[in-house]
Design a protein around this motif. Structure first.
Motif, PDB file in Angstrom:
ATOM      1  N   GLU A 102      -2.361  -9.678   5.334  1.00 15.46           N
ATOM      2  CA  GLU A 102      -3.119 -10.826   6.293  1.00 15.46           C
ATOM      3  C   GLU A 102      -3.888 -11.448   5.374  1.00 15.46           C
ATOM      4  O   GLU A 102      -4.388 -12.781   5.496  1.00 15.46           O
ATOM      5  CB  GLU A 102      -3.753 -10.329   7.366  1.00 15.46           C
ATOM      6  N   TYR A 103      -4.738 -10.763   4.155  1.00 16.64           N
ATOM      7  CA  TYR A 103      -5.594 -11.610   3.399  1.00 16.64           C
ATOM      8  C   TYR A 103      -5.018 -12.535   2.171  1.00 16.64           C
ATOM      9  O   TYR A 103      -5.910 -12.956   1.298  1.00 16.64           O
ATOM     10  CB  TYR A 103      -6.629 -10.490   3.055  1.00 16.64           C
ATOM     11  N   VAL A 104      -3.579 -12.098   1.996  1.00 13.97           N
ATOM     12  CA  VAL A 104      -2.910 -12.911   1.044  1.00 13.97           C
ATOM     13  C   VAL A 104      -2.864 -14.588   1.223  1.00 13.97           C
ATOM     14  O   VAL A 104      -2.821 -15.000   2.591  1.00 13.97           O
ATOM     15  CB  VAL A 104      -1.756 -12.461   0.818  1.00 13.97           C
ATOM     16  N   ASP A 105      -3.190 -15.379   0.328  1.00  8.80           N
ATOM     17  CA  ASP A 105      -3.348 -16.602   0.478  1.00  8.80           C
ATOM     18  C   ASP A 105      -1.914 -17.228   0.676  1.00  8.80           C
ATOM     19  O   ASP A 105      -0.797 -16.742   0.461  1.00  8.80           O
ATOM     20  CB  ASP A 105      -3.702 -17.419  -0.520  1.00  8.80           C
ATOM     21  N   ALA A 131      -0.859  -8.114  -4.921  1.00 10.52           N
ATOM     22  CA  ALA A 131      -1.504  -6.951  -5.661  1.00 10.52           C
ATOM     23  C   ALA A 131      -1.138  -5.640  -5.004  1.00 10.52           C
ATOM     24  O   ALA A 131      -1.332  -5.638  -3.800  1.00 10.52           O
ATOM     25  CB  ALA A 131      -2.991  -7.215  -5.917  1.00 10.52           C
ATOM     26  N   PHE A 132      -0.758  -4.514  -5.613  1.00 13.09           N
ATOM     27  CA  PHE A 132      -0.859  -3.156  -4.989  1.00 13.09           C
ATOM     28  C   PHE A 132      -2.170  -2.919  -4.308  1.00 13.09           C
ATOM     29  O   PHE A 132      -3.170  -3.093  -5.068  1.00 13.09           O
ATOM     30  CB  PHE A 132      -0.627  -2.215  -5.822  1.00 13.09           C
ATOM     31  N   GLY A 133      -2.151  -2.274  -3.076  1.00 11.22           N
ATOM     32  CA  GLY A 133      -3.477  -2.249  -2.361  1.00 11.22           C
ATOM     33  C   GLY A 133      -3.883  -3.286  -1.711  1.00 11.22           C
ATOM     34  O   GLY A 133      -4.697  -3.106  -0.644  1.00 11.22           O
ATOM     35  N   THR A 189       0.744  -1.217  -0.237  1.00 11.38           N
ATOM     36  CA  THR A 189       0.028   0.019  -0.048  1.00 11.38           C
ATOM     37  C   THR A 189       0.830   1.442  -0.114  1.00 11.38           C
ATOM     38  O   THR A 189       2.214   1.159   0.116  1.00 11.38           O
ATOM     39  CB  THR A 189      -0.992   0.003   1.311  1.00 11.38           C
ATOM     40  N   MET A 190       0.152   2.611  -0.311  1.00 12.26           N
ATOM     41  CA  MET A 190       1.128   3.738  -0.240  1.00 12.26           C
ATOM     42  C   MET A 190       1.808   4.007   1.135  1.00 12.26           C
ATOM     43  O   MET A 190       2.798   4.225   1.106  1.00 12.26           O
ATOM     44  CB  MET A 190      -0.018   4.857  -0.362  1.00 12.26           C
ATOM     45  N   GLU A 191       1.076   3.485   2.432  1.00  6.87           N
ATOM     46  CA  GLU A 191       1.691   3.490   3.693  1.00  6.87           C
ATOM     47  C   GLU A 191       2.701   2.498   3.805  1.00  6.87           C
ATOM     48  O   GLU A 191       3.897   2.844   4.367  1.00  6.87           O
ATOM     49  CB  GLU A 191       0.630   3.229   4.780  1.00  6.87           C
ATOM     50  N   GLY A 192       2.624   1.288   3.424  1.00  4.50           N
ATOM     51  CA  GLY A 192       3.682   0.363   3.383  1.00  4.50           C
ATOM     52  C   GLY A 192       4.987   0.638   2.443  1.00  4.50           C
ATOM     53  O   GLY A 192       5.966   0.548   3.143  1.00  4.50           O
ATOM     54  N   ASP A 193       4.614   1.188   1.524  1.00  5.36           N
ATOM     55  CA  ASP A 193       5.877   1.538   0.524  1.00  5.36           C
ATOM     56  C   ASP A 193       6.598   2.918   1.218  1.00  5.36           C
ATOM     57  O   ASP A 193       7.906   2.982   1.234  1.00  5.36           O
ATOM     58  CB  ASP A 193       5.367   2.029  -0.698  1.00  5.36           C
TER      59      ASP A 193
END
Length: 241
Positions: A218-221, A212-214, A183-187
């Motif tokens: 925690e929701y990534v498989d 995927a960007f954004g 995300t923007m905050e992560g980057d």
């Protein structure tokens, strides 16, 4: 108030007793905020209000949870209540990595089986759990406790950045992996940390962007996340040129 057959069926479904918890509105059925003045059930209303404070829980779901507890054995409800109280009062944060723990230093930080020369930097405990579930990482962690977000008034001083720098200075760290959400905050957080750690003789890498960007980590498989950890790349190589 309409108390026809439909109303009685709804009352029985939700309560299994004489408690009234829903009303017929127009041609449909909608959850209604319980009123102590109308039902005399102030304890029930207070419990619903507390459950409704949980993220993603509305009045209707809160009502169902409360009614479920009312149908359980008293001992089970007391055990549930006790576990929540102990969680809040006795949980600690590891003084090394800031992950949640029931001891001053968590099991990951004290494990001799893990590679203590590699630190994986994450946003919060949920990300530690997500990466652990992949079985692809055997180093230790550092939980920042959030991400840099000027819009929300969160700056570097609000995160566990200084303790990360101290760990690198004192513990012979060889690699730091940035495993933050795309995300923007992560980057923004990764960019700041990279500048802070540039002076150290370490490898700085970030997880491969199979995410995927954004997307929230925690929701990534588990397969995608595990592949991202296993195929991590130097941070500088991930920058768009």
């Amino acid at each position: 108030m309409n108390e026809g057959p439909l109303w009685r069926r709804l009352s029985a479904e939700f309560l299994g007793s004489a408690f009234l918890a829903a009303v017929v509105v127009g041609s449909g059925i909608a959850a209604q905020r319980l009123s102590a003045g109308e039902t005399g059930l102030e304890l029930l209303e207070n419990a619903v209000a507390e459950f409704a404070k949980l993220p993603g829980v509305g009045q209707k779901t809160a009502l169902r949870l409360v009614l479920h507890l009312l149908n359980q054995d008293k001992g089970d409800v007391e055990k549930f209540s006790s576990s929540i109280s102990k969680l809040r009062n006795e949980i600690q944060f590891c003084r090394v990595c800031h992950n949640i723990s029931d001891q001053q230093v968590c099991e990951i930080c004290t494990s001799p089986k893990r590679d203590h020369t590699i630190i994986c930097v994450v946003e919060d405990t949920r990300d530690v759990m997500a990466i652990q579930n992949t079985d692809q990482y055997n180093g230790v962690y550092h939980v920042l406790g959030g991400l840099i977000s000027p819009m929300d008034g969160i700056g570097p001083s609000d995160l566990q950045v200084d303790t990360l720098v101290e760990r690198i200075k004192e513990n012979g760290i060889k690699e730091v992996i940035f495993a933050l959400s795309a995300t923007m905050e992560g980057d923004t957080t990764i960019f700041y940390l990279d500048k802070r750690l540039k002076s150290f003789d370490i490898t700085i890498s970030t997880i491969a962007r199979g995410i995927a960007f954004g997307g929230e980590l925690e929701y990534v498989d588990e397969i995608t996340l595990g592949r991202s950890i296993a195929t991590r790349v130097p941070y500088e190589n991930s920058l768009t040129k």
